[in-house]
Design a protein around this motif. Structure first.
Motif, PDB file in Angstrom:
ATOM      1  N   GLN A  74       0.814  -1.209   0.000  1.00  0.00           N
ATOM      2  CA  GLN A  74       0.000   0.000   0.000  1.00  0.00           C
ATOM      3  C   GLN A  74       0.852   1.265   0.000  1.00  0.00           C
ATOM      4  O   GLN A  74       0.594   2.198  -0.769  1.00  0.00           O
ATOM      5  CB  GLN A  74      -0.947   0.008   1.205  1.00  0.00           C
ATOM      6  N   ALA A  75       1.885   1.303   0.828  1.00  0.00           N
ATOM      7  CA  ALA A  75       2.741   2.486   0.891  1.00  0.00           C
ATOM      8  C   ALA A  75       3.455   2.717  -0.431  1.00  0.00           C
ATOM      9  O   ALA A  75       3.585   3.864  -0.898  1.00  0.00           O
ATOM     10  CB  ALA A  75       3.758   2.331   2.023  1.00  0.00           C
ATOM     11  N   GLU A  76       3.916   1.638  -1.064  1.00  0.00           N
ATOM     12  CA  GLU A  76       4.624   1.776  -2.340  1.00  0.00           C
ATOM     13  C   GLU A  76       3.690   2.257  -3.438  1.00  0.00           C
ATOM     14  O   GLU A  76       4.062   3.109  -4.256  1.00  0.00           O
ATOM     15  CB  GLU A  76       5.249   0.433  -2.736  1.00  0.00           C
ATOM     16  N   VAL A  77       2.479   1.740  -3.461  1.00  0.00           N
ATOM     17  CA  VAL A  77       1.508   2.171  -4.470  1.00  0.00           C
ATOM     18  C   VAL A  77       1.159   3.648  -4.280  1.00  0.00           C
ATOM     19  O   VAL A  77       1.077   4.408  -5.256  1.00  0.00           O
ATOM     20  CB  VAL A  77       0.241   1.297  -4.405  1.00  0.00           C
ATOM     21  N   GLU A  78       0.959   4.064  -3.045  1.00  0.00           N
ATOM     22  CA  GLU A  78       0.648   5.473  -2.781  1.00  0.00           C
ATOM     23  C   GLU A  78       1.793   6.380  -3.222  1.00  0.00           C
ATOM     24  O   GLU A  78       1.570   7.462  -3.790  1.00  0.00           O
ATOM     25  CB  GLU A  78       0.355   5.670  -1.290  1.00  0.00           C
TER      26      GLU A  78
END
Length: 215
Positions: A74-78
């Motif tokens: 999730q953090a990488e996608v954001e």
């Protein structure tokens, strides 16, 4: 403004999920969007294609690619969505934590469905997951054969699954064409050929439709 995140999801393996993600990424790149692809499928097929593309393009694939798993997703996608117009996630073909995170991160979930009974039944967990995460889902008819009675009947069954606005059915359909797999073997896409083909026209139409539906 953050970019659009499109998660390509289907619980049944072999539905053409990774093939669709790869071709759409290139089609969006050709439309002038900055694109990032994210491979969270343990099989890593999208990552292998990216490696072939790196070699074919002399290290200039035209988009950003990352392979990640687990809690970092999730953090990488954001982060990627802040720096790119479009982020394409190739999600795992099973209902697990990574698949749920990928759906949750999506602006729109894209679910390829082949006109076969097995694919028709297998898409229901993806529908349920999108509903649980309150995400819109777009069904895409994939590997559609030349017209036949059984194909028409199955397409009609897929159409019955559409329940706007939560579940929609793409107007653009992807045919059962060897060009989709063949071009990936060379690290390229059907839309990158010099000659305008039916495969290229189909994929470009779908790429444009998904952008329009995402708003």
């Amino acid at each position: 403004m953050a970019g659009k995140v499109f998660t390509v999801a289907q619980q049944k393996g072999g539905a053409g999920k990774t093939t669709l993600a790869a071709h759409l990424a290139i089609a969006w790149m050709q439309l002038g969007r900055s694109v990032a692809t994210v491979d969270i499928d343990p099989q890593g097929s999208l990552t292998r294609w990216h490696a072939v593309r790196m070699a074919a393009t002399g290290g200039a694939p035209g988009f950003t690619h990352v392979q990640i798993t687990g809690w970092r997703t999730q953090a990488e996608v954001e982060k990627l969505a802040r720096d790119h117009d479009v982020v394409v996630i190739d999600s795992p073909p099973h209902a697990q934590t990574e698949a749920r995170i990928a759906v949750r991160a999506a602006s729109l979930v894209v679910a390829p469905v082949q006109p076969s009974p097995m694919d028709l039944w297998a898409v229901h967990p993806t529908l349920d997951l999108a509903a649980q995460e309150k995400r819109r889902l777009l069904l895409v008819l994939n590997r559609v054969p030349p017209r036949a009675k059984i194909a028409d009947e199955l397409v009609a069954k897929v159409q019955e699954l559409a329940n706007p606005p939560a579940v929609e059915l793409a107007a653009a359909q992807i045919g059962n064409r060897t060009a989709y797999a063949g071009t990936l073997l060379t690290g390229l896409s059907v839309t990158e050929g010099v000659r305008r083909t039916l495969a290229a026209a189909e994929m470009q139409a779908l790429a444009e439709e998904i952008l329009a539906r995402a708003g």
